[in-house]
Design an enzyme around this catalytic site. Structure first.
Site, PDB file in Angstrom:
ATOM      1  N   TRP A  12      19.981 -15.868  34.813  1.00 25.05           N
ATOM      2  CA  TRP A  12      21.414 -15.996  35.093  1.00 25.05           C
ATOM      3  C   TRP A  12      22.060 -17.127  34.272  1.00 25.05           C
ATOM      4  O   TRP A  12      22.692 -18.038  34.823  1.00 25.05           O
ATOM      5  CB  TRP A  12      21.642 -16.232  36.597  1.00 25.05           C
ATOM      6  CG  TRP A  12      21.271 -15.085  37.491  1.00 25.05           C
ATOM      7  CD1 TRP A  12      20.366 -14.088  37.244  1.00 25.05           C
ATOM      8  CD2 TRP A  12      21.803 -14.812  38.799  1.00 25.05           C
ATOM      9  NE1 TRP A  12      20.300 -13.232  38.307  1.00 25.05           N
ATOM     10  CE2 TRP A  12      21.158 -13.643  39.281  1.00 25.05           C
ATOM     11  CE3 TRP A  12      22.732 -15.449  39.613  1.00 25.05           C
ATOM     12  CZ2 TRP A  12      21.443 -13.101  40.529  1.00 25.05           C
ATOM     13  CZ3 TRP A  12      22.999 -14.906  40.866  1.00 25.05           C
ATOM     14  CH2 TRP A  12      22.371 -13.755  41.314  1.00 25.05           C
ATOM     15  N   TYR A  61      15.735  -3.405  28.729  1.00 25.71           N
ATOM     16  CA  TYR A  61      15.817  -4.805  28.289  1.00 25.71           C
ATOM     17  C   TYR A  61      14.595  -5.574  28.794  1.00 25.71           C
ATOM     18  O   TYR A  61      13.921  -6.277  28.033  1.00 25.71           O
ATOM     19  CB  TYR A  61      17.116  -5.428  28.807  1.00 25.71           C
ATOM     20  CG  TYR A  61      17.170  -6.932  28.718  1.00 25.71           C
ATOM     21  CD1 TYR A  61      17.368  -7.583  27.500  1.00 25.71           C
ATOM     22  CD2 TYR A  61      17.037  -7.719  29.872  1.00 25.71           C
ATOM     23  CE1 TYR A  61      17.420  -8.971  27.433  1.00 25.71           C
ATOM     24  CE2 TYR A  61      17.094  -9.104  29.811  1.00 25.71           C
ATOM     25  CZ  TYR A  61      17.287  -9.723  28.594  1.00 25.71           C
ATOM     26  OH  TYR A  61      17.328 -11.096  28.535  1.00 25.71           O
ATOM     27  N   ALA A 111      17.929 -13.011  20.743  1.00 23.60           N
ATOM     28  CA  ALA A 111      17.487 -11.870  21.546  1.00 23.60           C
ATOM     29  C   ALA A 111      18.577 -10.811  21.561  1.00 23.60           C
ATOM     30  O   ALA A 111      19.752 -11.097  21.325  1.00 23.60           O
ATOM     31  CB  ALA A 111      17.197 -12.309  22.992  1.00 23.60           C
ATOM     32  N   LEU A 152      15.715 -10.836  13.409  1.00 17.74           N
ATOM     33  CA  LEU A 152      14.387 -10.553  13.988  1.00 17.74           C
ATOM     34  C   LEU A 152      13.899  -9.140  13.702  1.00 17.74           C
ATOM     35  O   LEU A 152      12.741  -8.818  13.971  1.00 17.74           O
ATOM     36  CB  LEU A 152      14.399 -10.795  15.504  1.00 17.74           C
ATOM     37  CG  LEU A 152      14.471 -12.251  15.986  1.00 17.74           C
ATOM     38  CD1 LEU A 152      14.407 -12.309  17.506  1.00 17.74           C
ATOM     39  CD2 LEU A 152      13.350 -13.085  15.414  1.00 17.74           C
TER      40      LEU A 152
HETATM   41  N1  LIG Z   1      22.009 -14.530  29.383  1.00 16.27           N
HETATM   42  C1  LIG Z   1      21.239 -14.519  30.462  1.00 16.27           C
HETATM   43  O1  LIG Z   1      21.721 -14.436  31.604  1.00 16.27           O
HETATM   44  C2  LIG Z   1      19.745 -14.624  30.317  1.00 16.27           C
HETATM   45  C3  LIG Z   1      18.958 -14.559  31.482  1.00 16.27           C
HETATM   46  C4  LIG Z   1      17.569 -14.675  31.359  1.00 16.27           C
HETATM   47  C5  LIG Z   1      16.994 -14.851  30.105  1.00 16.27           C
HETATM   48  N2  LIG Z   1      17.792 -14.892  28.994  1.00 16.27           N
HETATM   49  C6  LIG Z   1      17.139 -15.084  27.693  1.00 16.27           C
HETATM   50  O2  LIG Z   1      17.596 -16.330  27.170  1.00 16.27           O
HETATM   51  C7  LIG Z   1      17.640 -16.271  25.746  1.00 16.27           C
HETATM   52  C8  LIG Z   1      19.021 -16.702  25.266  1.00 16.27           C
HETATM   53  O3  LIG Z   1      19.997 -15.787  25.774  1.00 16.27           O
HETATM   54  P1  LIG Z   1      21.551 -16.006  25.526  1.00 16.27           P
HETATM   55  O4  LIG Z   1      22.226 -15.816  26.832  1.00 16.27           O
HETATM   56  O5  LIG Z   1      21.795 -17.240  24.746  1.00 16.27           O
HETATM   57  O6  LIG Z   1      21.860 -14.729  24.629  1.00 16.27           O
HETATM   58  P2  LIG Z   1      23.070 -14.496  23.612  1.00 16.27           P
HETATM   59  O7  LIG Z   1      24.207 -15.389  23.922  1.00 16.27           O
HETATM   60  O8  LIG Z   1      23.272 -13.016  23.574  1.00 16.27           O
HETATM   61  O9  LIG Z   1      22.447 -14.984  22.238  1.00 16.27           O
HETATM   62  C9  LIG Z   1      21.474 -14.248  21.550  1.00 16.27           C
HETATM   63  C10 LIG Z   1      21.675 -14.482  20.085  1.00 16.27           C
HETATM   64  O10 LIG Z   1      20.701 -13.683  19.401  1.00 16.27           O
HETATM   65  C11 LIG Z   1      21.358 -13.033  18.343  1.00 16.27           C
HETATM   66  N3  LIG Z   1      20.674 -11.816  17.937  1.00 16.27           N
HETATM   67  C12 LIG Z   1      20.845 -10.555  18.399  1.00 16.27           C
HETATM   68  N4  LIG Z   1      20.082  -9.713  17.675  1.00 16.27           N
HETATM   69  C13 LIG Z   1      19.430 -10.460  16.760  1.00 16.27           C
HETATM   70  C14 LIG Z   1      18.514 -10.170  15.715  1.00 16.27           C
HETATM   71  N5  LIG Z   1      18.159  -8.905  15.420  1.00 16.27           N
HETATM   72  N6  LIG Z   1      18.037 -11.182  14.976  1.00 16.27           N
HETATM   73  C15 LIG Z   1      18.427 -12.453  15.214  1.00 16.27           C
HETATM   74  N7  LIG Z   1      19.308 -12.787  16.144  1.00 16.27           N
HETATM   75  C16 LIG Z   1      19.791 -11.797  16.929  1.00 16.27           C
HETATM   76  C17 LIG Z   1      22.752 -12.746  18.859  1.00 16.27           C
HETATM   77  O11 LIG Z   1      23.636 -12.490  17.795  1.00 16.27           O
HETATM   78  P3  LIG Z   1      24.856 -11.449  17.996  1.00 16.27           P
HETATM   79  O12 LIG Z   1      25.620 -11.944  19.197  1.00 16.27           O
HETATM   80  O13 LIG Z   1      25.595 -11.553  16.706  1.00 16.27           O
HETATM   81  O14 LIG Z   1      24.227 -10.114  18.240  1.00 16.27           O
HETATM   82  C18 LIG Z   1      23.063 -14.050  19.584  1.00 16.27           C
HETATM   83  O15 LIG Z   1      23.579 -15.014  18.703  1.00 16.27           O
HETATM   84  C19 LIG Z   1      17.248 -14.839  25.385  1.00 16.27           C
HETATM   85  O16 LIG Z   1      15.879 -14.805  25.101  1.00 16.27           O
HETATM   86  C20 LIG Z   1      17.506 -14.051  26.646  1.00 16.27           C
HETATM   87  O17 LIG Z   1      16.688 -12.904  26.724  1.00 16.27           O
HETATM   88  C21 LIG Z   1      19.144 -14.789  29.076  1.00 16.27           C
END
Ligand SMILES: NC(=O)c1ccc[n+]([C@@H]2O[C@H](COP(=O)([O-])OP(=O)(O)OC[C@H]3O[C@@H](n4cnc5c(N)ncnc54)[C@H](OP(=O)(O)O)[C@@H]3O)[C@@H](O)[C@H]2O)c1
Length: 300
Positions: A149, A124, A59, A36
């Site tokens: 969460w 963030y 993200a 991204l």
């Molecule tokens: N986790 C939570 O509790 C939570 C809560 C509310 C909202 N959200 C939102 O839900 C969505 C999914 O979150 P998730 O928990 O699945 O997050 P995650 O497990 O951290 O997955 C995010 C993915 O995005 C990749 N990424 C990071 N930098 C990137 C870049 N520059 N270009 C392309 N890909 C990139 C990461 O790769 P690497 O690991 O290799 O960096 C990872 O595979 C996100 O939008 C997050 O903001 C999450």
């Protein structure tokens, strides 16, 4: 429908990669092939795949690290989604993007509605809010699904961390004054599938069927309540456990680089009323996630 999924190796991305093939021809990309922060490379992939729907599960999610890497967080969460959405607007595609409860300051006393004023309290949250705004400004048909969460039965998240700590330590000290609804990525991906099954083609996310949508499990708990439930489930299923006490502590006793909202609870009326999706109680979903874990999952 051709679907481009970004962030397919993240916890939500992995769950979406299971569900999305039922809704179209899936082209799933991890960071290495769809970064991204690399606009030219992104545009090249978008031109090649020419998706009808872009699902952005990628993200920068390291909340504390974002305090010292604000520029990177903003590039990934704030600028990148705008590039996606700009391409979508120019080519008649739709965007499904995930955002967060951290766009709110958590000072409100009731559940947050989609229309409530946003005011992030950390880098963030500010970067995620910028991504929401960039998508809106692009003019692309879009749905911004704010969730909270997130966890899964595998990978690195609150559930797996608590299980590991509970196997190692006699006492855990967990924050009791931040409230939200733990939401499994499996449920969120399935609910996303239901939304996509309800509409497709040029009407997807058109007008009132798009915008911002709060998507989380029902109910409210604290991190302490969530940890206690995880330990109960772990014990009930006979997995090894050492923890005898889960001590509730205030967030002030667990300082972190990033401030976090005290109230992360969403109002889910739009999800129920307009999308016909009844979110299940978070506690019920947690049991289902444990149910689905392989027997050997104790060693995580
Ligand atoms: N986790 C939570 O509790 C939570 C809560 C509310 C909202 N959200 C939102 O839900 C969505 C999914 O979150 P998730 O928990 O699945 O997050 P995650 O497990 O951290 O997955 C995010 C993915 O995005 C990749 N990424 C990071 N930098 C990137 C870049 N520059 N270009 C392309 N890909 C990139 C990461 O790769 P690497 O690991 O290799 O960096 C990872 O595979 C996100 O939008 C997050 O903001 C999450």
């Amino acid at each position: 429908m051709r679907i481009l999924l970004s962030g397919c190796e993240g916890q939500l991305g992995r769950a979406l990669a299971v569900v999305l093939p039922s809704h179209g021809e899936l082209h799933a990309f991890a960071k290495a092939d769809f970064d991204l922060t690399d606009e030219a490379a992104m545009r090249a992939v978008l031109d090649r795949v020419h998706p009808d729907l872009i699902v952005n599960a990628a993200a920068y999610t390291a909340v504390d690290q974002a305090e010292t890497e604000a520029a990177l967080a903003m590039a990934v969460n704030g600028v990148g989604p705008g590039v996606l959405a700009g391409w979508a607007a120019a080519h008649g595609a739709a965007v499904l993007h995930y955002s967060t409860d951290y766009v709110f300051d958590g000072e409100g006393t009731g559940p947050y509605r989609e229309s409530d004023a946003v005011c992030p309290v950390n880098q963030y949250g500010a970067s995620k809010l910028a991504g929401e705004q960039a998508i809106r400004d692009s003019g692309a048909r879009h749905l911004i699904a704010r969730t909270s969460w997130l966890y899964d039965g595998a990978g690195r998240n609150f559930l797996t961390t608590i299980r590991r700590l509970a196997a190692e330590r006699e006492e855990l000290r967990i924050v009791e004054d931040q409230f939200g609804a733990p939401t499994s990525v499996g449920w969120l991906a399935a609910a996303t599938g239901r939304i996509l099954a309800g509409a497709s083609g040029p009407t997807l996310f058109q007008g009132d069927s798009g915008g911002v949508l709060h998507m989380a499990a029902a109910g409210i708990t604290s991190w302490h309540g969530f940890a206690t439930a995880i330990i109960d489930e772990t014990r009930r299923r006979g997995f090894p456990i050492k923890a005898e006490r889960v001590v509730p502590i205030p967030a002030s006793a667990y300082p972190t680089p990033a401030r976090r909202p005290h109230n992360s609870v969403f109002a889910l009326d739009r999800l129920r009323g307009e999308f016909g999706i009844a979110p299940p109680p978070w506690r019920e979903v947690l049991s289902q996630v444990f149910e689905a874990m392989p027997c050997g999952a104790a060693n995580i």
